[in-house]
Design an enzyme around this catalytic site. Structure first.
Site, short mmCIF file in Angstrom:
data_model
loop_
_atom_site.label_atom_id
_atom_site.label_comp_id
_atom_site.label_asym_id
_atom_site.label_seq_id
_atom_site.Cartn_x
_atom_site.Cartn_y
_atom_site.Cartn_z
CE LYS A 38 -29.31 -24.53 8.44
NZ LYS A 38 -30.19 -23.47 9.00
CG ASP A 55 -33.07 -27.44 8.49
OD1 ASP A 55 -33.98 -28.29 8.42
OD2 ASP A 55 -32.80 -26.82 9.53
CD GLU A 116 -32.68 -21.99 7.35
OE1 GLU A 116 -32.84 -22.37 8.53
OE2 GLU A 116 -32.74 -22.75 6.37
CB VAL A 118 -27.27 -20.44 11.70
CG1 VAL A 118 -26.18 -19.42 11.94
CG2 VAL A 118 -27.19 -21.58 12.69
CG ASN A 176 -43.99 -20.90 11.32
OD1 ASN A 176 -44.84 -21.43 10.62
ND2 ASN A 176 -43.03 -21.60 11.89
#
Length: 229
Positions: A38, A55, A116, A118, A176
């Site tokens: 991340k 996270d 990942e 942001v 999701n």
């Protein structure tokens, strides 16, 4: 060098981290060594070891090999605000070259890196750079997470178009379920399947307490496994 995927979303708070954890577990299920990254995180807490983001810690802990937190999350900021604001308050300019270099360190230790992003695709990282420029600098195929809620059709279609317009490959998308009570969820998913020119990798059902392995059970990464990035 490992292959990688870049996980973006239709907005913030729509499940990018949990989807990333699911992808890590799904690739691990195929026998791959996988690490998460991340690059930029806002909303970090001060600890004895330095700033930490929940996270990013989850991604670090899910990895197949031990890696330093600073390689998982090279840019960590305290205030839970837009990255460009957090960076400005800290007097830091986010350097994409640095992120690419740290990504290379991770890629040398694994078969695959799950990165990942942001916020959303055009979330600003500075005066002249956005998440799109970050993904382009890494040169990775993109997985888009669609948070199923009212308005998701417009957000998903705009994001998918933006990814392609920015010259990147949309390798797949994940639906999701943010709430067990969303009306017409199945119809929304069906519409997106018909209008997004990329495979649906899976539908992640609403989970009160999400876990990477539970999410992985709902994902099919076979189409991603052959994608080089």
């Amino acid at each position: 060098m490992a292959s990688g995927v870049f996980v973006t979303g239709t907005d913030t708070g729509i499940g990018k981290t949990w989807t990333s954890l699911g992808l890590i577990a799904a690739f691990q299920r195929r026998g791959e060594r996988v690490v998460g990254m991340k690059p930029i995180a806002a909303g970090c807490e001060a600890t004895a070891e330095g700033l930490r983001n929940d996270d990013a810690v989850h991604l670090q802990q899910a990895g197949s090999v031990p890696v330093a937190y600073e390689t998982v999350n090279p840019y960590a900021f305290v205030p839970p605000v837009s990255p460009h604001v957090a960076a400005a308050r800290a007097g830091v300019a986010i350097d994409l070259t640095r992120i690419v270099s740290v990504y290379g360190q991770l890629a040398n230790q694994a078969d695959r890196v799950v990165v990942e992003g942001v916020g959303g695709w055009h979330a600003p990282l500075g005066e002249a750079i956005t998440v799109a420029e970050l993904a382009r600098a890494l040169g990775l195929p993109v997985v888009m997470v669609v948070g199923l809620r009212l308005g998701c059709l417009n957000h998903a279609l705009l994001t998918a178009r933006a990814i392609r317009d920015d010259g990147l490959e949309l390798a797949g998308w994940v639906a999701n379920e943010l709430s067990p009570e969303m009306e017409a969820a199945a119809q929304n998913i069906r519409y997106l399947r018909d209008h997004i020119d990329a495979p649906l990798l899976g539908i992640v059902p609403y989970m009160g307490s999400p876990q990477g392995k539970r999410i992985a059970a709902n994902l099919d990464v076979d189409s991603l496994a052959a994608v080089e990035g």
